[in-house]
Motif scaffolding. Structure first.
Motif, PDB file in Angstrom:
ATOM      1  N   UNK A   1      35.374  36.665  44.444  1.00  0.00           N
ATOM      2  CA  UNK A   1      36.107  36.702  43.386  1.00  0.00           C
ATOM      3  C   UNK A   1      35.166  36.854  41.895  1.00  0.00           C
TER       4      UNK A   1
ATOM      5  N   UNK B   1      36.568  39.908  40.192  1.00  0.00           N
ATOM      6  CA  UNK B   1      37.225  39.468  38.905  1.00  0.00           C
ATOM      7  C   UNK B   1      36.068  39.831  37.678  1.00  0.00           C
TER       8      UNK B   1
ATOM      9  N   UNK C   1      37.180  40.587  34.157  1.00  0.00           N
ATOM     10  CA  UNK C   1      37.671  39.898  33.290  1.00  0.00           C
ATOM     11  C   UNK C   1      36.965  38.414  33.052  1.00  0.00           C
TER      12      UNK C   1
ATOM     13  N   UNK D   1      40.888  33.000  37.323  1.00  0.00           N
ATOM     14  CA  UNK D   1      41.888  33.438  38.426  1.00  0.00           C
ATOM     15  C   UNK D   1      42.502  34.528  37.460  1.00  0.00           C
ATOM     16  N   UNK D   2      43.596  35.168  38.606  1.00  0.00           N
ATOM     17  CA  UNK D   2      44.386  36.389  38.169  1.00  0.00           C
ATOM     18  C   UNK D   2      45.890  35.862  38.250  1.00  0.00           C
TER      19      UNK D   2
ATOM     20  N   UNK E   1      35.843  28.392  39.591  1.00  0.00           N
ATOM     21  CA  UNK E   1      35.788  29.726  38.717  1.00  0.00           C
ATOM     22  C   UNK E   1      36.336  29.336  37.136  1.00  0.00           C
TER      23      UNK E   1
ATOM     24  N   UNK F   1      36.211  36.869  29.371  1.00  0.00           N
ATOM     25  CA  UNK F   1      36.769  35.648  29.088  1.00  0.00           C
ATOM     26  C   UNK F   1      35.599  34.610  28.414  1.00  0.00           C
TER      27      UNK F   1
ATOM     28  N   UNK G   1      49.409  32.749  41.133  1.00  0.00           N
ATOM     29  CA  UNK G   1      48.084  33.431  40.688  1.00  0.00           C
ATOM     30  C   UNK G   1      47.544  33.631  41.936  1.00  0.00           C
ATOM     31  N   UNK G   2      46.549  34.890  41.950  1.00  0.00           N
ATOM     32  CA  UNK G   2      46.132  35.342  43.311  1.00  0.00           C
ATOM     33  C   UNK G   2      45.155  34.339  44.031  1.00  0.00           C
TER      34      UNK G   2
ATOM     35  N   UNK H   1      39.479  29.251  43.029  1.00  0.00           N
ATOM     36  CA  UNK H   1      40.058  29.141  41.502  1.00  0.00           C
ATOM     37  C   UNK H   1      39.620  28.254  40.697  1.00  0.00           C
TER      38      UNK H   1
END
Lengths: 430, 430
Positions: free
Chosen positions: A21, A25, A28, B147-148, A313, A32, B290-291, A310
């Motif tokens: 990830x 990601x 993104x 996360x996405x 992160x 963020x 979410x992914x 998730x």
């Protein structure tokens, strides 16, 4: 912006997803956080072990001790007590913020780690340690910070929920359901940590600490697993419109000597109308009762590499933002210093099924056993079966000591052939 | 520590509970913030109006403009656009951090307010604006920041959920269920804002903005209320194992021109096995896909003075801590700048019930109408009724424009006597 250097300790099911990830990601995450997150190393035990993810050339290392000294942010997903503890302390000492998923370590030795984070003025975040991807620690610590939490009821172990769900829906026995869980990868070859409630007890300690602003360690948690739950228990629950779940329970209890915390993990019957009753298979959920907000529930996958990553992160973004801003999030909050109540003083209700002789006076004798211990009865159901009869008694609230003594007394009675099922009843009105 | 000065704007059902909790929880709040929170004033329209709480002598004022200039922290629970907007801007301009529950204002004019907060380097927090006490904005903004998020499905209006639940469980018609909701205080005398989906649309805009890091205002939200939902629709849902809910839906959609956001509020049929289907009465819940994390659900009371006050105070603790630390939490995150898709391009499924002539060839003609618009059919159920027959068709996924055109075409057909129910189907596999 200058990148923030990220070290990942451990590259198993969670670590490999964190690495994935961080790469997928990246754009993104940069937006963020306000700066790129640059992976500077992944510490593993063996460089040549098979992995779920391709780690970029040159980033794998077996020298975790060195790695943590050159990172701004350290993700610890090794698990267990050592070397995780030493590495976290070393990372904090070198000025890194730490994100960990290590419930066992935090439940055993959290206060020492929180103190080290305070001393280093760095963050130690651990959302992933309880209920995988479900955001529950941050809501407890931050969203409910203006409220007074009175009880947390959690299904926080997916393995045992899967087993109990199979016992409920397929009528399986414990052994059969465990085997199915093992075949599907929900249970390990040695299922002790899950089945005997050790995993849930660690999470209960973390939840209780946060909910009640007091220090609670895993040693404070009364723990019973599900290996003795029988098909008869599950059937008995079904007949009273309930379902058996392994619950992690943390409650605030009043008392003459002031407020205390009761914290325990054990199987319990809850009414099918309770929101937790509909948590199926390996899902987790945490039900929170608080004075102002009322009843809240948080539901989702409680384990698995990707869901846990998730949560890791999410924490990583926050601690990275904090580090850029030169600040930190809330540290340990243990100001309330509430003591932990012994299990015997914890208030609960019992469901007791008894095989008795089917003759006059038996019900009165059984009722007397409850009365002798000061326990009042909510319902009694009697079913005749030829020479035998079965009594199912559900008590009102009493201390666990009173209830256990009642069961002991029942076992000594001539008219009682066998106490066939004893289980606590939760999630209802007291 | 020097106290932080708190001003509360509005003393209705939420404001009065904020005032109560600031007093009752003072000790805990001080410990959690690190400094006392001192109430310095409560702005009201009329000093002599009856209130749910006793406001301490001398703190009530009608001069909100003056009050905000002497507070460190301002709680805005007046609601509506003005004077709330001016007061929030004035508060930020004077260096106060602001906590608001004002969904209408944020959904209409959020970006201007977020920009003002950025300029003032102060926090503007608003957890209470969506789904009352349920922590959902903080999890979206912080816990899921790594996360996405791909979809948010929310039951975010308790009034309409209560009405639809009564229609489902008691078989009531809309008018009857609305009347019951009004008698029980769940619906207002003029129920338009709830029943026509305006309230849910404001919340959908806020959820979409946070979930997809893009600016979405209430004008971007396609909105349909529940006043045209009939007992027949609800019955039809029941027959296919579904239930009708008013959903706020925000989705990430791929496309040739890049990713876009689809955001809408309308009644929809969802399968009874979906976690949102079991949300009863006036409760709210938000389901997030979410992914990495997978499927999460957040459940609780979506309105009410005390639950909403819990969310306000949770934010207040955070912004107070931030102010003491000389920092602020995450501001607006709109870097992704995803456009909003028109409703016609939004992908969904339709459930269509049609009264038709019971003669050969009708099914083929109906099937052709779907095929003409490029819509494939998932299931057809036919029920003969003497001269008539009823067809119930559930489509596969298609754009709303294709589906709406199909219904238009059906209405022009000779064999079709009446299209008796049209409703979107959500929460399933596409």
């Amino acid at each position: 912006m200058k990148p923030l250097k990220v070290a990942v300790l451990g590259c198993g099911s969670v670590g490999s997803q964190v690495v994935r990830l961080l790469d997928e990601q990246a754009g993104d995450l940069t937006a963020r956080v306000g700066a790129p997150l640059e992976l500077v190393g992944v510490a593993v035990r063996r460089l040549d072990a098979p992995r779920e993810v391709k780690v970029p050339e040159g980033l794998l290392t077996t020298d975790a001790e060195e790695l943590v000294t050159r990172a701004d942010l350290v993700v610890e997903v090794i698990g267990g007590i050592e070397p995780a503890r030493s590495l976290i302390l070393r990372a904090l000492d070198h000025g890194a913020s730490v994100v960990t998923a290590n419930k066992a370590l935090l439940a055993a030795d959290g206060p020492a780690l929180y103190a080290a984070a305070d001393l280093a003025a760095r963050d130690l975040f651990y959302e992933a340690a309880v209920a995988g991807a479900i955001p529950i620690l941050r809501p407890l610590r931050e969203s409910l910070a203006g409220d007074r939490v009175t009880r947390v009821l959690g299904i926080v172990n997916g393995t045992t929920n899967f087993i109990l769900d199979k016992m409920d829906t397929a009528g399986s026995g414990f052994a059969e359901a465990l085997e199915e869980a093992q075949e599907l990868g929900y249970a390990e070859a040695d299922p002790t940590a899950d089945v005997e409630g050790f995993d849930a007890a660690a999470k209960a300690a973390i939840l209780a600490s946060l909910a009640f602003h007091s220090r609670v360690t895993v040693d404070d948690v009364h723990r019973e697993g599900i290996s003795e739950v029988t098909a008869a228990d599950v059937q008995s629950a079904r007949e009273m419109g309930s379902v058996v779940k392994l619950l992690a329970i943390a409650e605030l209890r009043g008392g003459e000597a002031g407020e205390a915390v009761a914290v325990r993990v054990h199987p319990a019957m809850i009414p099918r109308s309770h929101p937790l009753a509909s948590v199926r298979e390996a899902f987790n959920a945490v039900f929170v009762e608080s004075e102002a907000a009322g009843e809240l529930m948080f539901y989702g996958p409680g384990a698995g590499g990707s869901p846990t990553a998730s949560a890791v992160l999410g924490d990583l973004v926050t601690v990275a933002r904090n580090q850029l801003a030169g600040t930190r999030g809330p540290g340990e909050s243990a100001y309330a210093e509430r003591p932990v109540l012994p299990m015997g003083e914890t208030v609960t209700r019992y469901h007791v099924a008894i095989d008795v002789d089917d003759r006059a006076g038996v019900l009165a004798a059984v009722a007397n056993a409850f009365a002798d211990q000061g326990v009042s009865i909510q319902t009694v159901k009697q079913e005749g079966r030829g020479l035998d009869a079965q009594l199912v008694v559900v008590s009102h609230s009493a201390t666990d000591a009173q209830l256990a003594a009642t069961v002991d007394q029942l076992r000594t009675m001539d008219a009682v052939r066998e106490v066939t099922s004893v289980m606590r009843v939760e999630g209802g009105v007291e």
